[in-house]
Design an enzyme around this catalytic site. Structure first.
Site, PDB file in Angstrom:
ATOM      1  N   HIS A   1      -9.716 -83.169  79.972  1.00  0.00           N
ATOM      2  CA  HIS A   1      -8.683 -83.912  79.836  1.00  0.00           C
ATOM      3  C   HIS A   1      -7.723 -83.099  78.594  1.00  0.00           C
ATOM      4  CE1 HIS A   1      -6.927 -88.139  79.438  1.00  0.00           C
ATOM      5  NE2 HIS A   1      -5.835 -87.437  79.276  1.00  0.00           N
ATOM      6  N   ILE A   2      -7.246 -81.783  79.231  1.00  0.00           N
ATOM      7  CA  ILE A   2      -6.496 -80.894  78.179  1.00  0.00           C
ATOM      8  C   ILE A   2      -4.758 -80.997  78.823  1.00  0.00           C
ATOM      9  CG2 ILE A   2      -8.209 -79.617  77.396  1.00  0.00           C
ATOM     10  CD1 ILE A   2      -6.954 -77.666  79.978  1.00  0.00           C
ATOM     11  N   GLY A   3      -4.652 -81.782  79.813  1.00  0.00           N
ATOM     12  CA  GLY A   3      -3.168 -81.680  80.348  1.00  0.00           C
ATOM     13  C   GLY A   3      -2.063 -81.378  79.451  1.00  0.00           C
ATOM     14  N   SER A   4      -1.874 -82.311  78.108  1.00  0.00           N
ATOM     15  CA  SER A   4      -1.007 -81.951  77.380  1.00  0.00           C
ATOM     16  C   SER A   4      -1.283 -81.027  76.250  1.00  0.00           C
ATOM     17  CB  SER A   4      -0.624 -83.517  76.945  1.00  0.00           C
ATOM     18  OG  SER A   4      -1.591 -84.093  76.225  1.00  0.00           O
TER      19      SER A   4
ATOM     20  N   ASP B   1      -8.737 -83.142  85.815  1.00  0.00           N
ATOM     21  CA  ASP B   1      -8.460 -83.130  84.192  1.00  0.00           C
ATOM     22  C   ASP B   1      -9.090 -84.415  83.543  1.00  0.00           C
ATOM     23  OD1 ASP B   1      -7.752 -81.822  82.075  1.00  0.00           O
ATOM     24  OD2 ASP B   1      -5.997 -83.121  81.930  1.00  0.00           O
TER      25      ASP B   1
ATOM     26  N   ILE C   1       5.807 -86.704  85.710  1.00  0.00           N
ATOM     27  CA  ILE C   1       4.910 -85.752  85.872  1.00  0.00           C
ATOM     28  C   ILE C   1       4.908 -85.253  87.322  1.00  0.00           C
ATOM     29  CG2 ILE C   1       2.410 -85.209  85.817  1.00  0.00           C
ATOM     30  CD1 ILE C   1       2.451 -86.888  83.273  1.00  0.00           C
TER      31      ILE C   1
ATOM     32  N   ILE D   1      -4.777 -85.567  87.554  1.00  0.00           N
ATOM     33  CA  ILE D   1      -4.322 -85.370  86.118  1.00  0.00           C
ATOM     34  C   ILE D   1      -3.795 -86.569  85.289  1.00  0.00           C
ATOM     35  CG2 ILE D   1      -3.895 -82.859  86.207  1.00  0.00           C
ATOM     36  CD1 ILE D   1      -1.058 -85.550  86.548  1.00  0.00           C
TER      37      ILE D   1
ATOM     38  N   GLY E   1       6.869 -89.987  89.367  1.00  0.00           N
ATOM     39  CA  GLY E   1       7.657 -90.141  87.905  1.00  0.00           C
ATOM     40  C   GLY E   1       7.725 -88.680  87.467  1.00  0.00           C
TER      41      GLY E   1
ATOM     42  N   ARG F   1      -5.519 -90.579  85.428  1.00  0.00           N
ATOM     43  CA  ARG F   1      -6.687 -91.342  84.869  1.00  0.00           C
ATOM     44  C   ARG F   1      -7.908 -91.311  85.617  1.00  0.00           C
ATOM     45  NH1 ARG F   1      -4.233 -90.335  80.764  1.00  0.00           N
ATOM     46  NH2 ARG F   1      -3.584 -91.906  79.280  1.00  0.00           N
TER      47      ARG F   1
HETATM   48  O1  DGY Z   1      -1.416 -90.005  78.524  1.00  0.00           O
HETATM   49  C1  DGY Z   1      -1.248 -89.132  77.772  1.00  0.00           C
HETATM   50  O2  DGY Z   1      -0.432 -88.694  77.277  1.00  0.00           O
HETATM   51  C2  DGY Z   1      -2.334 -88.065  77.852  1.00  0.00           C
HETATM   52  O3  DGY Z   1      -3.673 -88.704  78.599  1.00  0.00           O
HETATM   53  C3  DGY Z   1      -2.904 -87.372  76.667  1.00  0.00           C
HETATM   54  O4  DGY Z   1      -3.263 -88.628  75.954  1.00  0.00           O
END
Ligand code: DGY
Length: 319
Positions: free
Chosen positions: A284-287, A260, A156, A234, A154, A236
């Site tokens: 979990h800092i991806g965004s 992440d 990402i 990155i 997708g 879940r």
């Molecule tokens: O799904 C998402 O947008 C990221 O994991 C941040 O919550």
């Protein structure tokens, strides 16, 4: 005319976005991530602005009652939302795809480079006075010339491929339900998971968590992975069976992992993942860039206002 009421379950919505919402709605701001607290405040609301990892479950939706028409999550993933109940009740739902693709893909590249070049191990060795002689004991894996497999192509997944193409990747493989038109310009090839696993030197997980993907990366998977493979997640944590990953990393079934996301979050500070030299972790800092989080909050707010106003939302999820 009375303003619609919205519950905002978040401590992370910027002031400017709260101001925008306040001009049109009555806000009920929840600052504690406790479900009981949310339950005590949600009754009678027209909209729910969800920016917490707490599960938005049937009980909360039921407690909100018949006023509720619009739920917007400030995230791309919505595995923590009971979309089945939303659908059943005809409640409109939106997430925030797109605006975070760049930040999350950057994080994926960061983790791939760090894991493949043994960043964590080298740093820990330096701290303990163990520089060692020469480079020979610190050899990593090249991205140039590698086969990169992307599970879930997708927005990402595609952003990851675009970033890695200039690193001189030899071939992109991806999995998914159907061929993506965007794959053509990257010469990316649709394959099944087994083929991707057998061939890829780098494996990126960038698919949603759902019944189909939960636990998909497991013991069987690691039994067929290249021993030199680098895994990056990155998406879940629950897509990976973490105990199987830990075994694979310890037994050299794969070379390294950059994560992440993990299970659970927050990761307990005594987790074995934190002790393995060949794992690079980020919390979990991806965004988590200033611009991206602002854009996510803005998109959520605009979806909310449109949903409440009976207009088409910008990024609705078709349930
Ligand atoms: O799904 C998402 O947008 C990221 O994991 C941040 O919550």
């Amino acid at each position: 005319e009375e303003k619609p009421k919205i519950l905002i379950a978040s401590t992370v919505v910027p002031e400017s976005v709260l101001e925008l919402l306040k001009s049109k709605c009555a806000l009920i701001l929840i600052k504690k991530e406790s479900k009981n607290h949310i339950l005590s405040k949600v009754q009678g609301v027209h909209g729910i602005f969800w920016a917490t990892k707490t599960h938005l479950d049937k009980e909360i939706i039921d407690t909100a009652g018949p006023n509720l028409t619009t739920v917007c999550t400030m995230s791309a993933g919505y595995d923590h939302i009971d979309t089945k109940t939303l659908k059943l009740k005809g409640i409109k739902f939106a997430n925030t795809p797109g605006v975070l693709n760049a930040a999350v893909a950057d994080t994926a590249v960061l983790l791939a480079l760090a894991a493949s070049r043994r960043l964590h191990e080298g740093r820990v060795d330096m701290e303990s006075g163990n520089w060692k002689n020469g480079l020979q004991t610190r050899l990593g894996i090249d991205i140039s010339g590698s086969i990169v497999g992307i599970i879930g192509f997708g927005g990402i997944g595609q952003a990851i491929a675009k970033r890695l193409a200039p690193f001189e990747v030899s071939q992109f493989l991806y999995t998914g339900h159907s061929e993506k038109p965007e794959a053509k310009s990257l010469k990316a090839k649709l394959v099944d998971l087994e083929t991707l696993n057998k061939e890829a030197d780098f494996i990126f997980i960038s698919c949603p968590l759902n019944n189909e993907t939960k636990g998909m990366i497991n013991k069987d998977f690691f039994g067929k992975t290249k021993k030199t493979a680098v895994l990056v997640n990155i998406a879940r944590g629950e897509i990976v069976v973490q105990k199987d990953l830990i075994k694979a990393l310890k037994r050299g079934k794969i070379f390294a992992a950059g994560l992440d996301v993990m299970t659970p979050e927050p990761l307990p500070s005594d987790s074995e993942l934190l002790k393995l030299p060949n794992v690079v972790l980020t919390p979990h800092i991806g965004s988590a860039t200033k611009k991206t989080r602002e854009q996510m909050a803005e998109l959520t707010a605009h979806n909310m206002l449109r949903g409440l106003g009976g207009e088409n939302m910008i990024t609705p999820v078709n349930l």
